[in-house]
Enzyme design. Structure first.
Site, PDB file in Angstrom:
ATOM      1  N   CYS A  51       0.840  -1.197   0.000  1.00  0.00           N
ATOM      2  CA  CYS A  51       0.000   0.000   0.000  1.00  0.00           C
ATOM      3  C   CYS A  51       0.873   1.245   0.000  1.00  0.00           C
ATOM      4  CB  CYS A  51      -0.859  -0.021   1.250  1.00  0.00           C
ATOM      5  SG  CYS A  51      -1.816  -1.534   1.378  1.00  0.00           S
ATOM      6  N   ARG A  64       2.729   1.875  -7.812  1.00  0.00           N
ATOM      7  CA  ARG A  64       2.860   0.641  -7.010  1.00  0.00           C
ATOM      8  C   ARG A  64       1.670  -0.283  -7.204  1.00  0.00           C
ATOM      9  NH1 ARG A  64       5.899   2.129  -1.993  1.00  0.00           N
ATOM     10  NH2 ARG A  64       4.881   0.339  -1.075  1.00  0.00           N
ATOM     11  N   TRP A  66      -3.497  -1.805  -1.445  1.00  0.00           N
ATOM     12  CA  TRP A  66      -3.258  -3.013  -2.252  1.00  0.00           C
ATOM     13  C   TRP A  66      -3.826  -4.141  -1.394  1.00  0.00           C
ATOM     14  CZ3 TRP A  66      -1.767  -4.770  -6.888  1.00  0.00           C
ATOM     15  CH2 TRP A  66      -1.323  -6.075  -6.995  1.00  0.00           C
ATOM     16  N   ASN A 119      -0.015  -0.429   6.145  1.00  0.00           N
ATOM     17  CA  ASN A 119       0.546  -1.241   5.070  1.00  0.00           C
ATOM     18  C   ASN A 119       1.081  -2.501   5.734  1.00  0.00           C
ATOM     19  OD1 ASN A 119       1.683  -2.247   2.776  1.00  0.00           O
ATOM     20  ND2 ASN A 119       3.493  -0.938   2.838  1.00  0.00           N
ATOM     21  N   GLY A 120       0.697  -3.674   5.223  1.00  0.00           N
ATOM     22  CA  GLY A 120       1.204  -4.920   5.804  1.00  0.00           C
ATOM     23  C   GLY A 120       0.050  -5.822   6.226  1.00  0.00           C
ATOM     24  N   GLU A 176      10.419 -21.233 -18.814  1.00  0.00           N
ATOM     25  CA  GLU A 176      10.243 -19.890 -18.244  1.00  0.00           C
ATOM     26  C   GLU A 176      11.413 -18.988 -18.638  1.00  0.00           C
ATOM     27  OE1 GLU A 176       8.017 -18.144 -17.296  1.00  0.00           O
ATOM     28  OE2 GLU A 176       8.979 -16.509 -16.238  1.00  0.00           O
ATOM     29  N   LYS A 228      11.105 -15.454 -20.765  1.00  0.00           N
ATOM     30  CA  LYS A 228      11.676 -14.186 -20.278  1.00  0.00           C
ATOM     31  C   LYS A 228      12.533 -13.543 -21.350  1.00  0.00           C
ATOM     32  CE  LYS A 228       9.647 -13.246 -17.525  1.00  0.00           C
ATOM     33  NZ  LYS A 228       8.628 -14.222 -17.458  1.00  0.00           N
ATOM     34  N   GLU A 257      10.456 -12.373 -24.528  1.00  0.00           N
ATOM     35  CA  GLU A 257       9.451 -11.308 -24.387  1.00  0.00           C
ATOM     36  C   GLU A 257      10.059  -9.944 -24.075  1.00  0.00           C
ATOM     37  OE1 GLU A 257       6.511 -11.483 -21.286  1.00  0.00           O
ATOM     38  OE2 GLU A 257       7.834 -12.584 -19.980  1.00  0.00           O
ATOM     39  N   HIS A 305      15.573 -35.956 -31.029  1.00  0.00           N
ATOM     40  CA  HIS A 305      14.421 -36.357 -31.867  1.00  0.00           C
ATOM     41  C   HIS A 305      14.071 -35.265 -32.865  1.00  0.00           C
ATOM     42  CE1 HIS A 305      13.887 -39.925 -29.446  1.00  0.00           C
ATOM     43  NE2 HIS A 305      14.052 -39.167 -28.373  1.00  0.00           N
ATOM     44  N   LYS A 337       0.363  -6.174 -19.491  1.00  0.00           N
ATOM     45  CA  LYS A 337       0.614  -6.851 -18.213  1.00  0.00           C
ATOM     46  C   LYS A 337      -0.492  -7.881 -17.936  1.00  0.00           C
ATOM     47  CE  LYS A 337       2.601  -7.889 -14.397  1.00  0.00           C
ATOM     48  NZ  LYS A 337       3.724  -8.857 -14.534  1.00  0.00           N
TER      49      LYS A 337
HETATM   50  C1  AGP Z   1       4.942 -13.386 -18.331  1.00  0.00           C
HETATM   51  O1  AGP Z   1       6.174 -12.722 -18.177  1.00  0.00           O
HETATM   52  C2  AGP Z   1       4.019 -12.681 -19.295  1.00  0.00           C
HETATM   53  N1  AGP Z   1       3.800 -11.340 -18.866  1.00  0.00           N
HETATM   54  C3  AGP Z   1       2.738 -13.456 -19.579  1.00  0.00           C
HETATM   55  O2  AGP Z   1       3.118 -14.703 -20.117  1.00  0.00           O
HETATM   56  C4  AGP Z   1       1.845 -13.732 -18.348  1.00  0.00           C
HETATM   57  O3  AGP Z   1       2.479 -14.651 -17.505  1.00  0.00           O
HETATM   58  C5  AGP Z   1       0.532 -14.333 -18.840  1.00  0.00           C
HETATM   59  O4  AGP Z   1      -0.116 -13.389 -19.667  1.00  0.00           O
HETATM   60  C6  AGP Z   1      -0.409 -14.719 -17.679  1.00  0.00           C
HETATM   61  O5  AGP Z   1      -0.730 -13.578 -16.940  1.00  0.00           O
HETATM   62  P1  AGP Z   1      -1.437 -13.777 -15.515  1.00  0.00           P
HETATM   63  O6  AGP Z   1      -0.463 -14.525 -14.657  1.00  0.00           O
HETATM   64  O7  AGP Z   1      -1.727 -12.396 -15.018  1.00  0.00           O
HETATM   65  O8  AGP Z   1      -2.695 -14.584 -15.738  1.00  0.00           O
END
Ligand code: AGP
Length: 611
Positions: free
Chosen positions: A2, A27, A74, A100-101, A484, A488, A491, A507, A606
């Protein structure tokens, strides 16, 4: 996390506070509010949603006052709403607090206040419990500082609290315990905030408040008391940051800040859910022994990074709970008429809790009778609201589009869920459970140690940032982590990166190996280590350039690799909590070398709230 702003001094408190709260919007928050003492009367205005909603509520009212507190929430306990927004007050609205917390023992304190003082609570929050507790004590002590001291004796948890009292409009009291708090030193004014951006426009000299310290601020003086209530002196900290870098607390990008926040996020997600015997308390989650024994199948469904967390979840839940787990990307699950019934546990993982594919998959599973548990970072989000149970990752707001701390805290939730269900079902012993939890508790410190190696990884990135294709390989859990790591890199650096189970290379994919092809090989599973060394030999024979990630002590791999990154020793099952971090850092530094927009990569959002 928060946002907190307090002000006392010669200017109009409302203006300073709203301005400060706006500096904390980055934030992430879901509601906002303000309290001032005007003409001897405490006035509180608060609203769900953005600060603009709060400003509309205030309208043209200047709320003229020289003292006030403000907050952006938050949510952790209680969904976002006007009622749950801060500030919260005691019953007769003479004391207001912002917080906050998390107050871990708020339930028992609430019960005591109801039973002994007949308090009628208005909200679902732990914060209101603090306000009511201080209010009850204040009736007797008639002193805000002493009342906050006394309330603190009864509270357990991690918190930063700021309080004002209608009958003492010349002072603000604030407390810090494991949540950030600073004091801005003005001329004829003093400021209190959760972090520097809120007050950077007004002051450059601040006190950094330490844990278990209490602040008494008037317009002309700031006193700091230690945990024994002795007044102490504090060095003035001179802020040299500009506003933009202050939001990132000195880090160049939110992504890097969030990578470094992982030890704290992991520690909070785990430790705050352990009771005094070290057992996991999944407060608010209904998973009885009978239910667990009746589950014939578990689905873990998510997208992107959250899906990769599910791959780790599959492995650990099957090992500890002995129930078959199927992991699927939500966009596929929802269209393949999945075999789901009332004996299915459906686990949705989502940082934002708003990903449409995941939400739609959850609805599909629910319509077929599954029990739905979601692992979510945003309290009160759509996925959370539509689930039967929610397991919150207490990672704090994740601002960078590329998910890092949400991923590792999602993994922590997978481990905790597997341990909880395994112990309930009797498929693991209490001794195994306790040992595993101790090992999990050791991860944040190991991660802090590893993060000191970031400059080494930055050096590797400077050598390798111009590759146009990168392969990630691993076996078992390392395979899940390699997916993963690949996401990273692609993207945020836009490099065509590709992950494949190392055993699968022969394969077909090994046909792509050329002299100099960059391969990042994870070898952090002891029982598969020798196999990985063989895989590296295979690709080296075709000229690949290998950067290997292995546990300290496994040096034989060095002879087969061009570059080495060692992570601290830990048990195989929880290695992903650490082995993903060199991949996060590598992606970050490569993208930085390539001049990419790291926090807001092209074409990405996001939260993907569309099909
Ligand atoms: C991950 O770095 C990406 N931003 C994207 O793959 C993300 O994980 C995916 O869109 C799922 O989002 P969410 O966890 O908010 O559901």
């Amino acid at each position: 996390m928060c946002g907190i702003v307090g002000y006392i001094g010669k200017d109009n408190a409302k203006d300073v506070i709203i301005d400060g709260l706006k500096k904390l919007e980055y934030r992430g928050y879901d509601s906002a509010g303000i309290a001032v003492v005007r003409n001897g009367k405490l006035e509180i205005k608060k609203h769900v949603g953005g600060i603009a909603n709060l400003e509309n509520l205030i309208g043209d009212d200047p709320m003229t006052s020289h003292i006030g507190i403000g907050h952006t929430r938050w949510a952790t306990h209680g969904a976002p709403s006007d009622l749950n927004a801060h500030p919260h007050s005691n019953e007769d609205e003479t004391i207001a607090i912002i917080h906050n917390g998390i107050i871990e023992n708020y339930q028992e304190l609430k019960q005591e206040l109801i039973e002994k003082h007949n308090i009628k609570f208005k909200s679902e929050t732990d914060t209101e419990v603090i306000a009511q507790l201080i209010g009850v004590i204040y009736k007797e002590k008639k002193d805000l500082l002493e009342s906050v001291f006394a309330a603190e004796e009864k509270m357990r948890g991690a918190y930063a609290i700021v309080a004002v009292a209608q009958d003492e409009p010349d002072k603000i009291v604030a407390v810090r315990k494991d949540a950030p708090l600073i004091v801005g030193l003005g001329k004829g004014s003093n400021f209190i905030a959760s972090d520097i951006p809120a007050l950077l426009k007004y002051v450059k000299e601040i006190y950094l408040i330490e844990n278990n310290e209490t602040v008494l601020a008037t317009a002309d003086e700031v006193k700091i008391f230690d945990e024994n209530r002795n007044e102490i002196k504090r060095e003035v900290f001179h802020v040299t940051w500009d506003a933009d870098s202050a939001e990132k607390e000195g880090f160049e990008h939110f992504m890097l800040k969030e990578i470094y926040e992982q030890p704290k996020g992991l520690s909070e997600t785990l430790n705050r859910r352990l009771d005094e015997t070290g057992k996991i308390n999944l407060e608010g989650i209904t998973l009885t022994k009978e239910q667990i024994e009746n589950f014939s199948k578990i689905y873990i469904v998510a997208c992107g990074t959250a899906y990769h967390a599910g791959l780790v979840g599959k492995y650990i839940i099957e090992q500890l709970v002995k129930i078959p787990v199927e992991v699927d990307v939500a966009s596929e699950f929802r269209y393949r008429n999945p075999l789901v019934d009332e004996n299915t546990l459906f686990i949705a993982i989502s940082q934002s809790g708003e990903t449409l594919d995941t939400l739609a998959a959850l609805r599909e599973a629910k319509s077929k009778g599954a029990r739905v548990l979601s692992v979510v970072n945003v309290v009160g989000s759509s996925v959370a609201r539509e689930s039967d149970d929610v397991f919150y990752t207490w990672a704090g707001p994740e601002i960078a589009v590329a998910s890092t701390k949400a991923y590792t805290t999602q993994l922590m939730c997978m481990y905790m869920l597997a341990l909880y269900m395994g112990l309930e079902k009797g498929t693991i012993t209490r001794e195994f459970y306790d040992r595993f939890i101790k090992d999990l508790q050791g991860i944040p410190a190991k991660l802090e140690t590893f993060l000191k190696k970031a400059p080494e990884i930055e050096e590797e990135a400077k050598q390798l940032y111009n590759r146009e294709q990168v392969f990630f390989i691993g076996r078992g859990l390392d395979s899940a982590v390699s997916y993963e790591g690949s996401l990273k890199l692609k993207e945020i650096s836009y490099i065509n990166s590709f992950a494949i189970a190392a055993g699968e290379l022969k394969h077909g994919t090994i046909a792509l190996m050329e002299p100099g092809t960059l391969v990042i090989a994870l070898a952090c599973q002891d029982f598969l280590y020798e196999k990985m060394v063989s895989n590296i030999q295979e690709i080296k024979a075709r000229g690949a350039y290998v950067m290997a990630v292995a546990k300290e002590g496994n040096v034989s791999i060095e002879a087969q690799s061009d570059r080495m990154i060692y992570i601290p020793e830990c048990r195989d099952e929880i290695a992903p909590l650490i082995s993903v971090v060199p991949l996060q850092l590598f992606a970050y530094y490569v993208a930085k070398e390539r001049g990419c927009n790291i926090d807001k990569p092209k074409n990405l959002a996001k939260s993907v709230t569309v099909e």
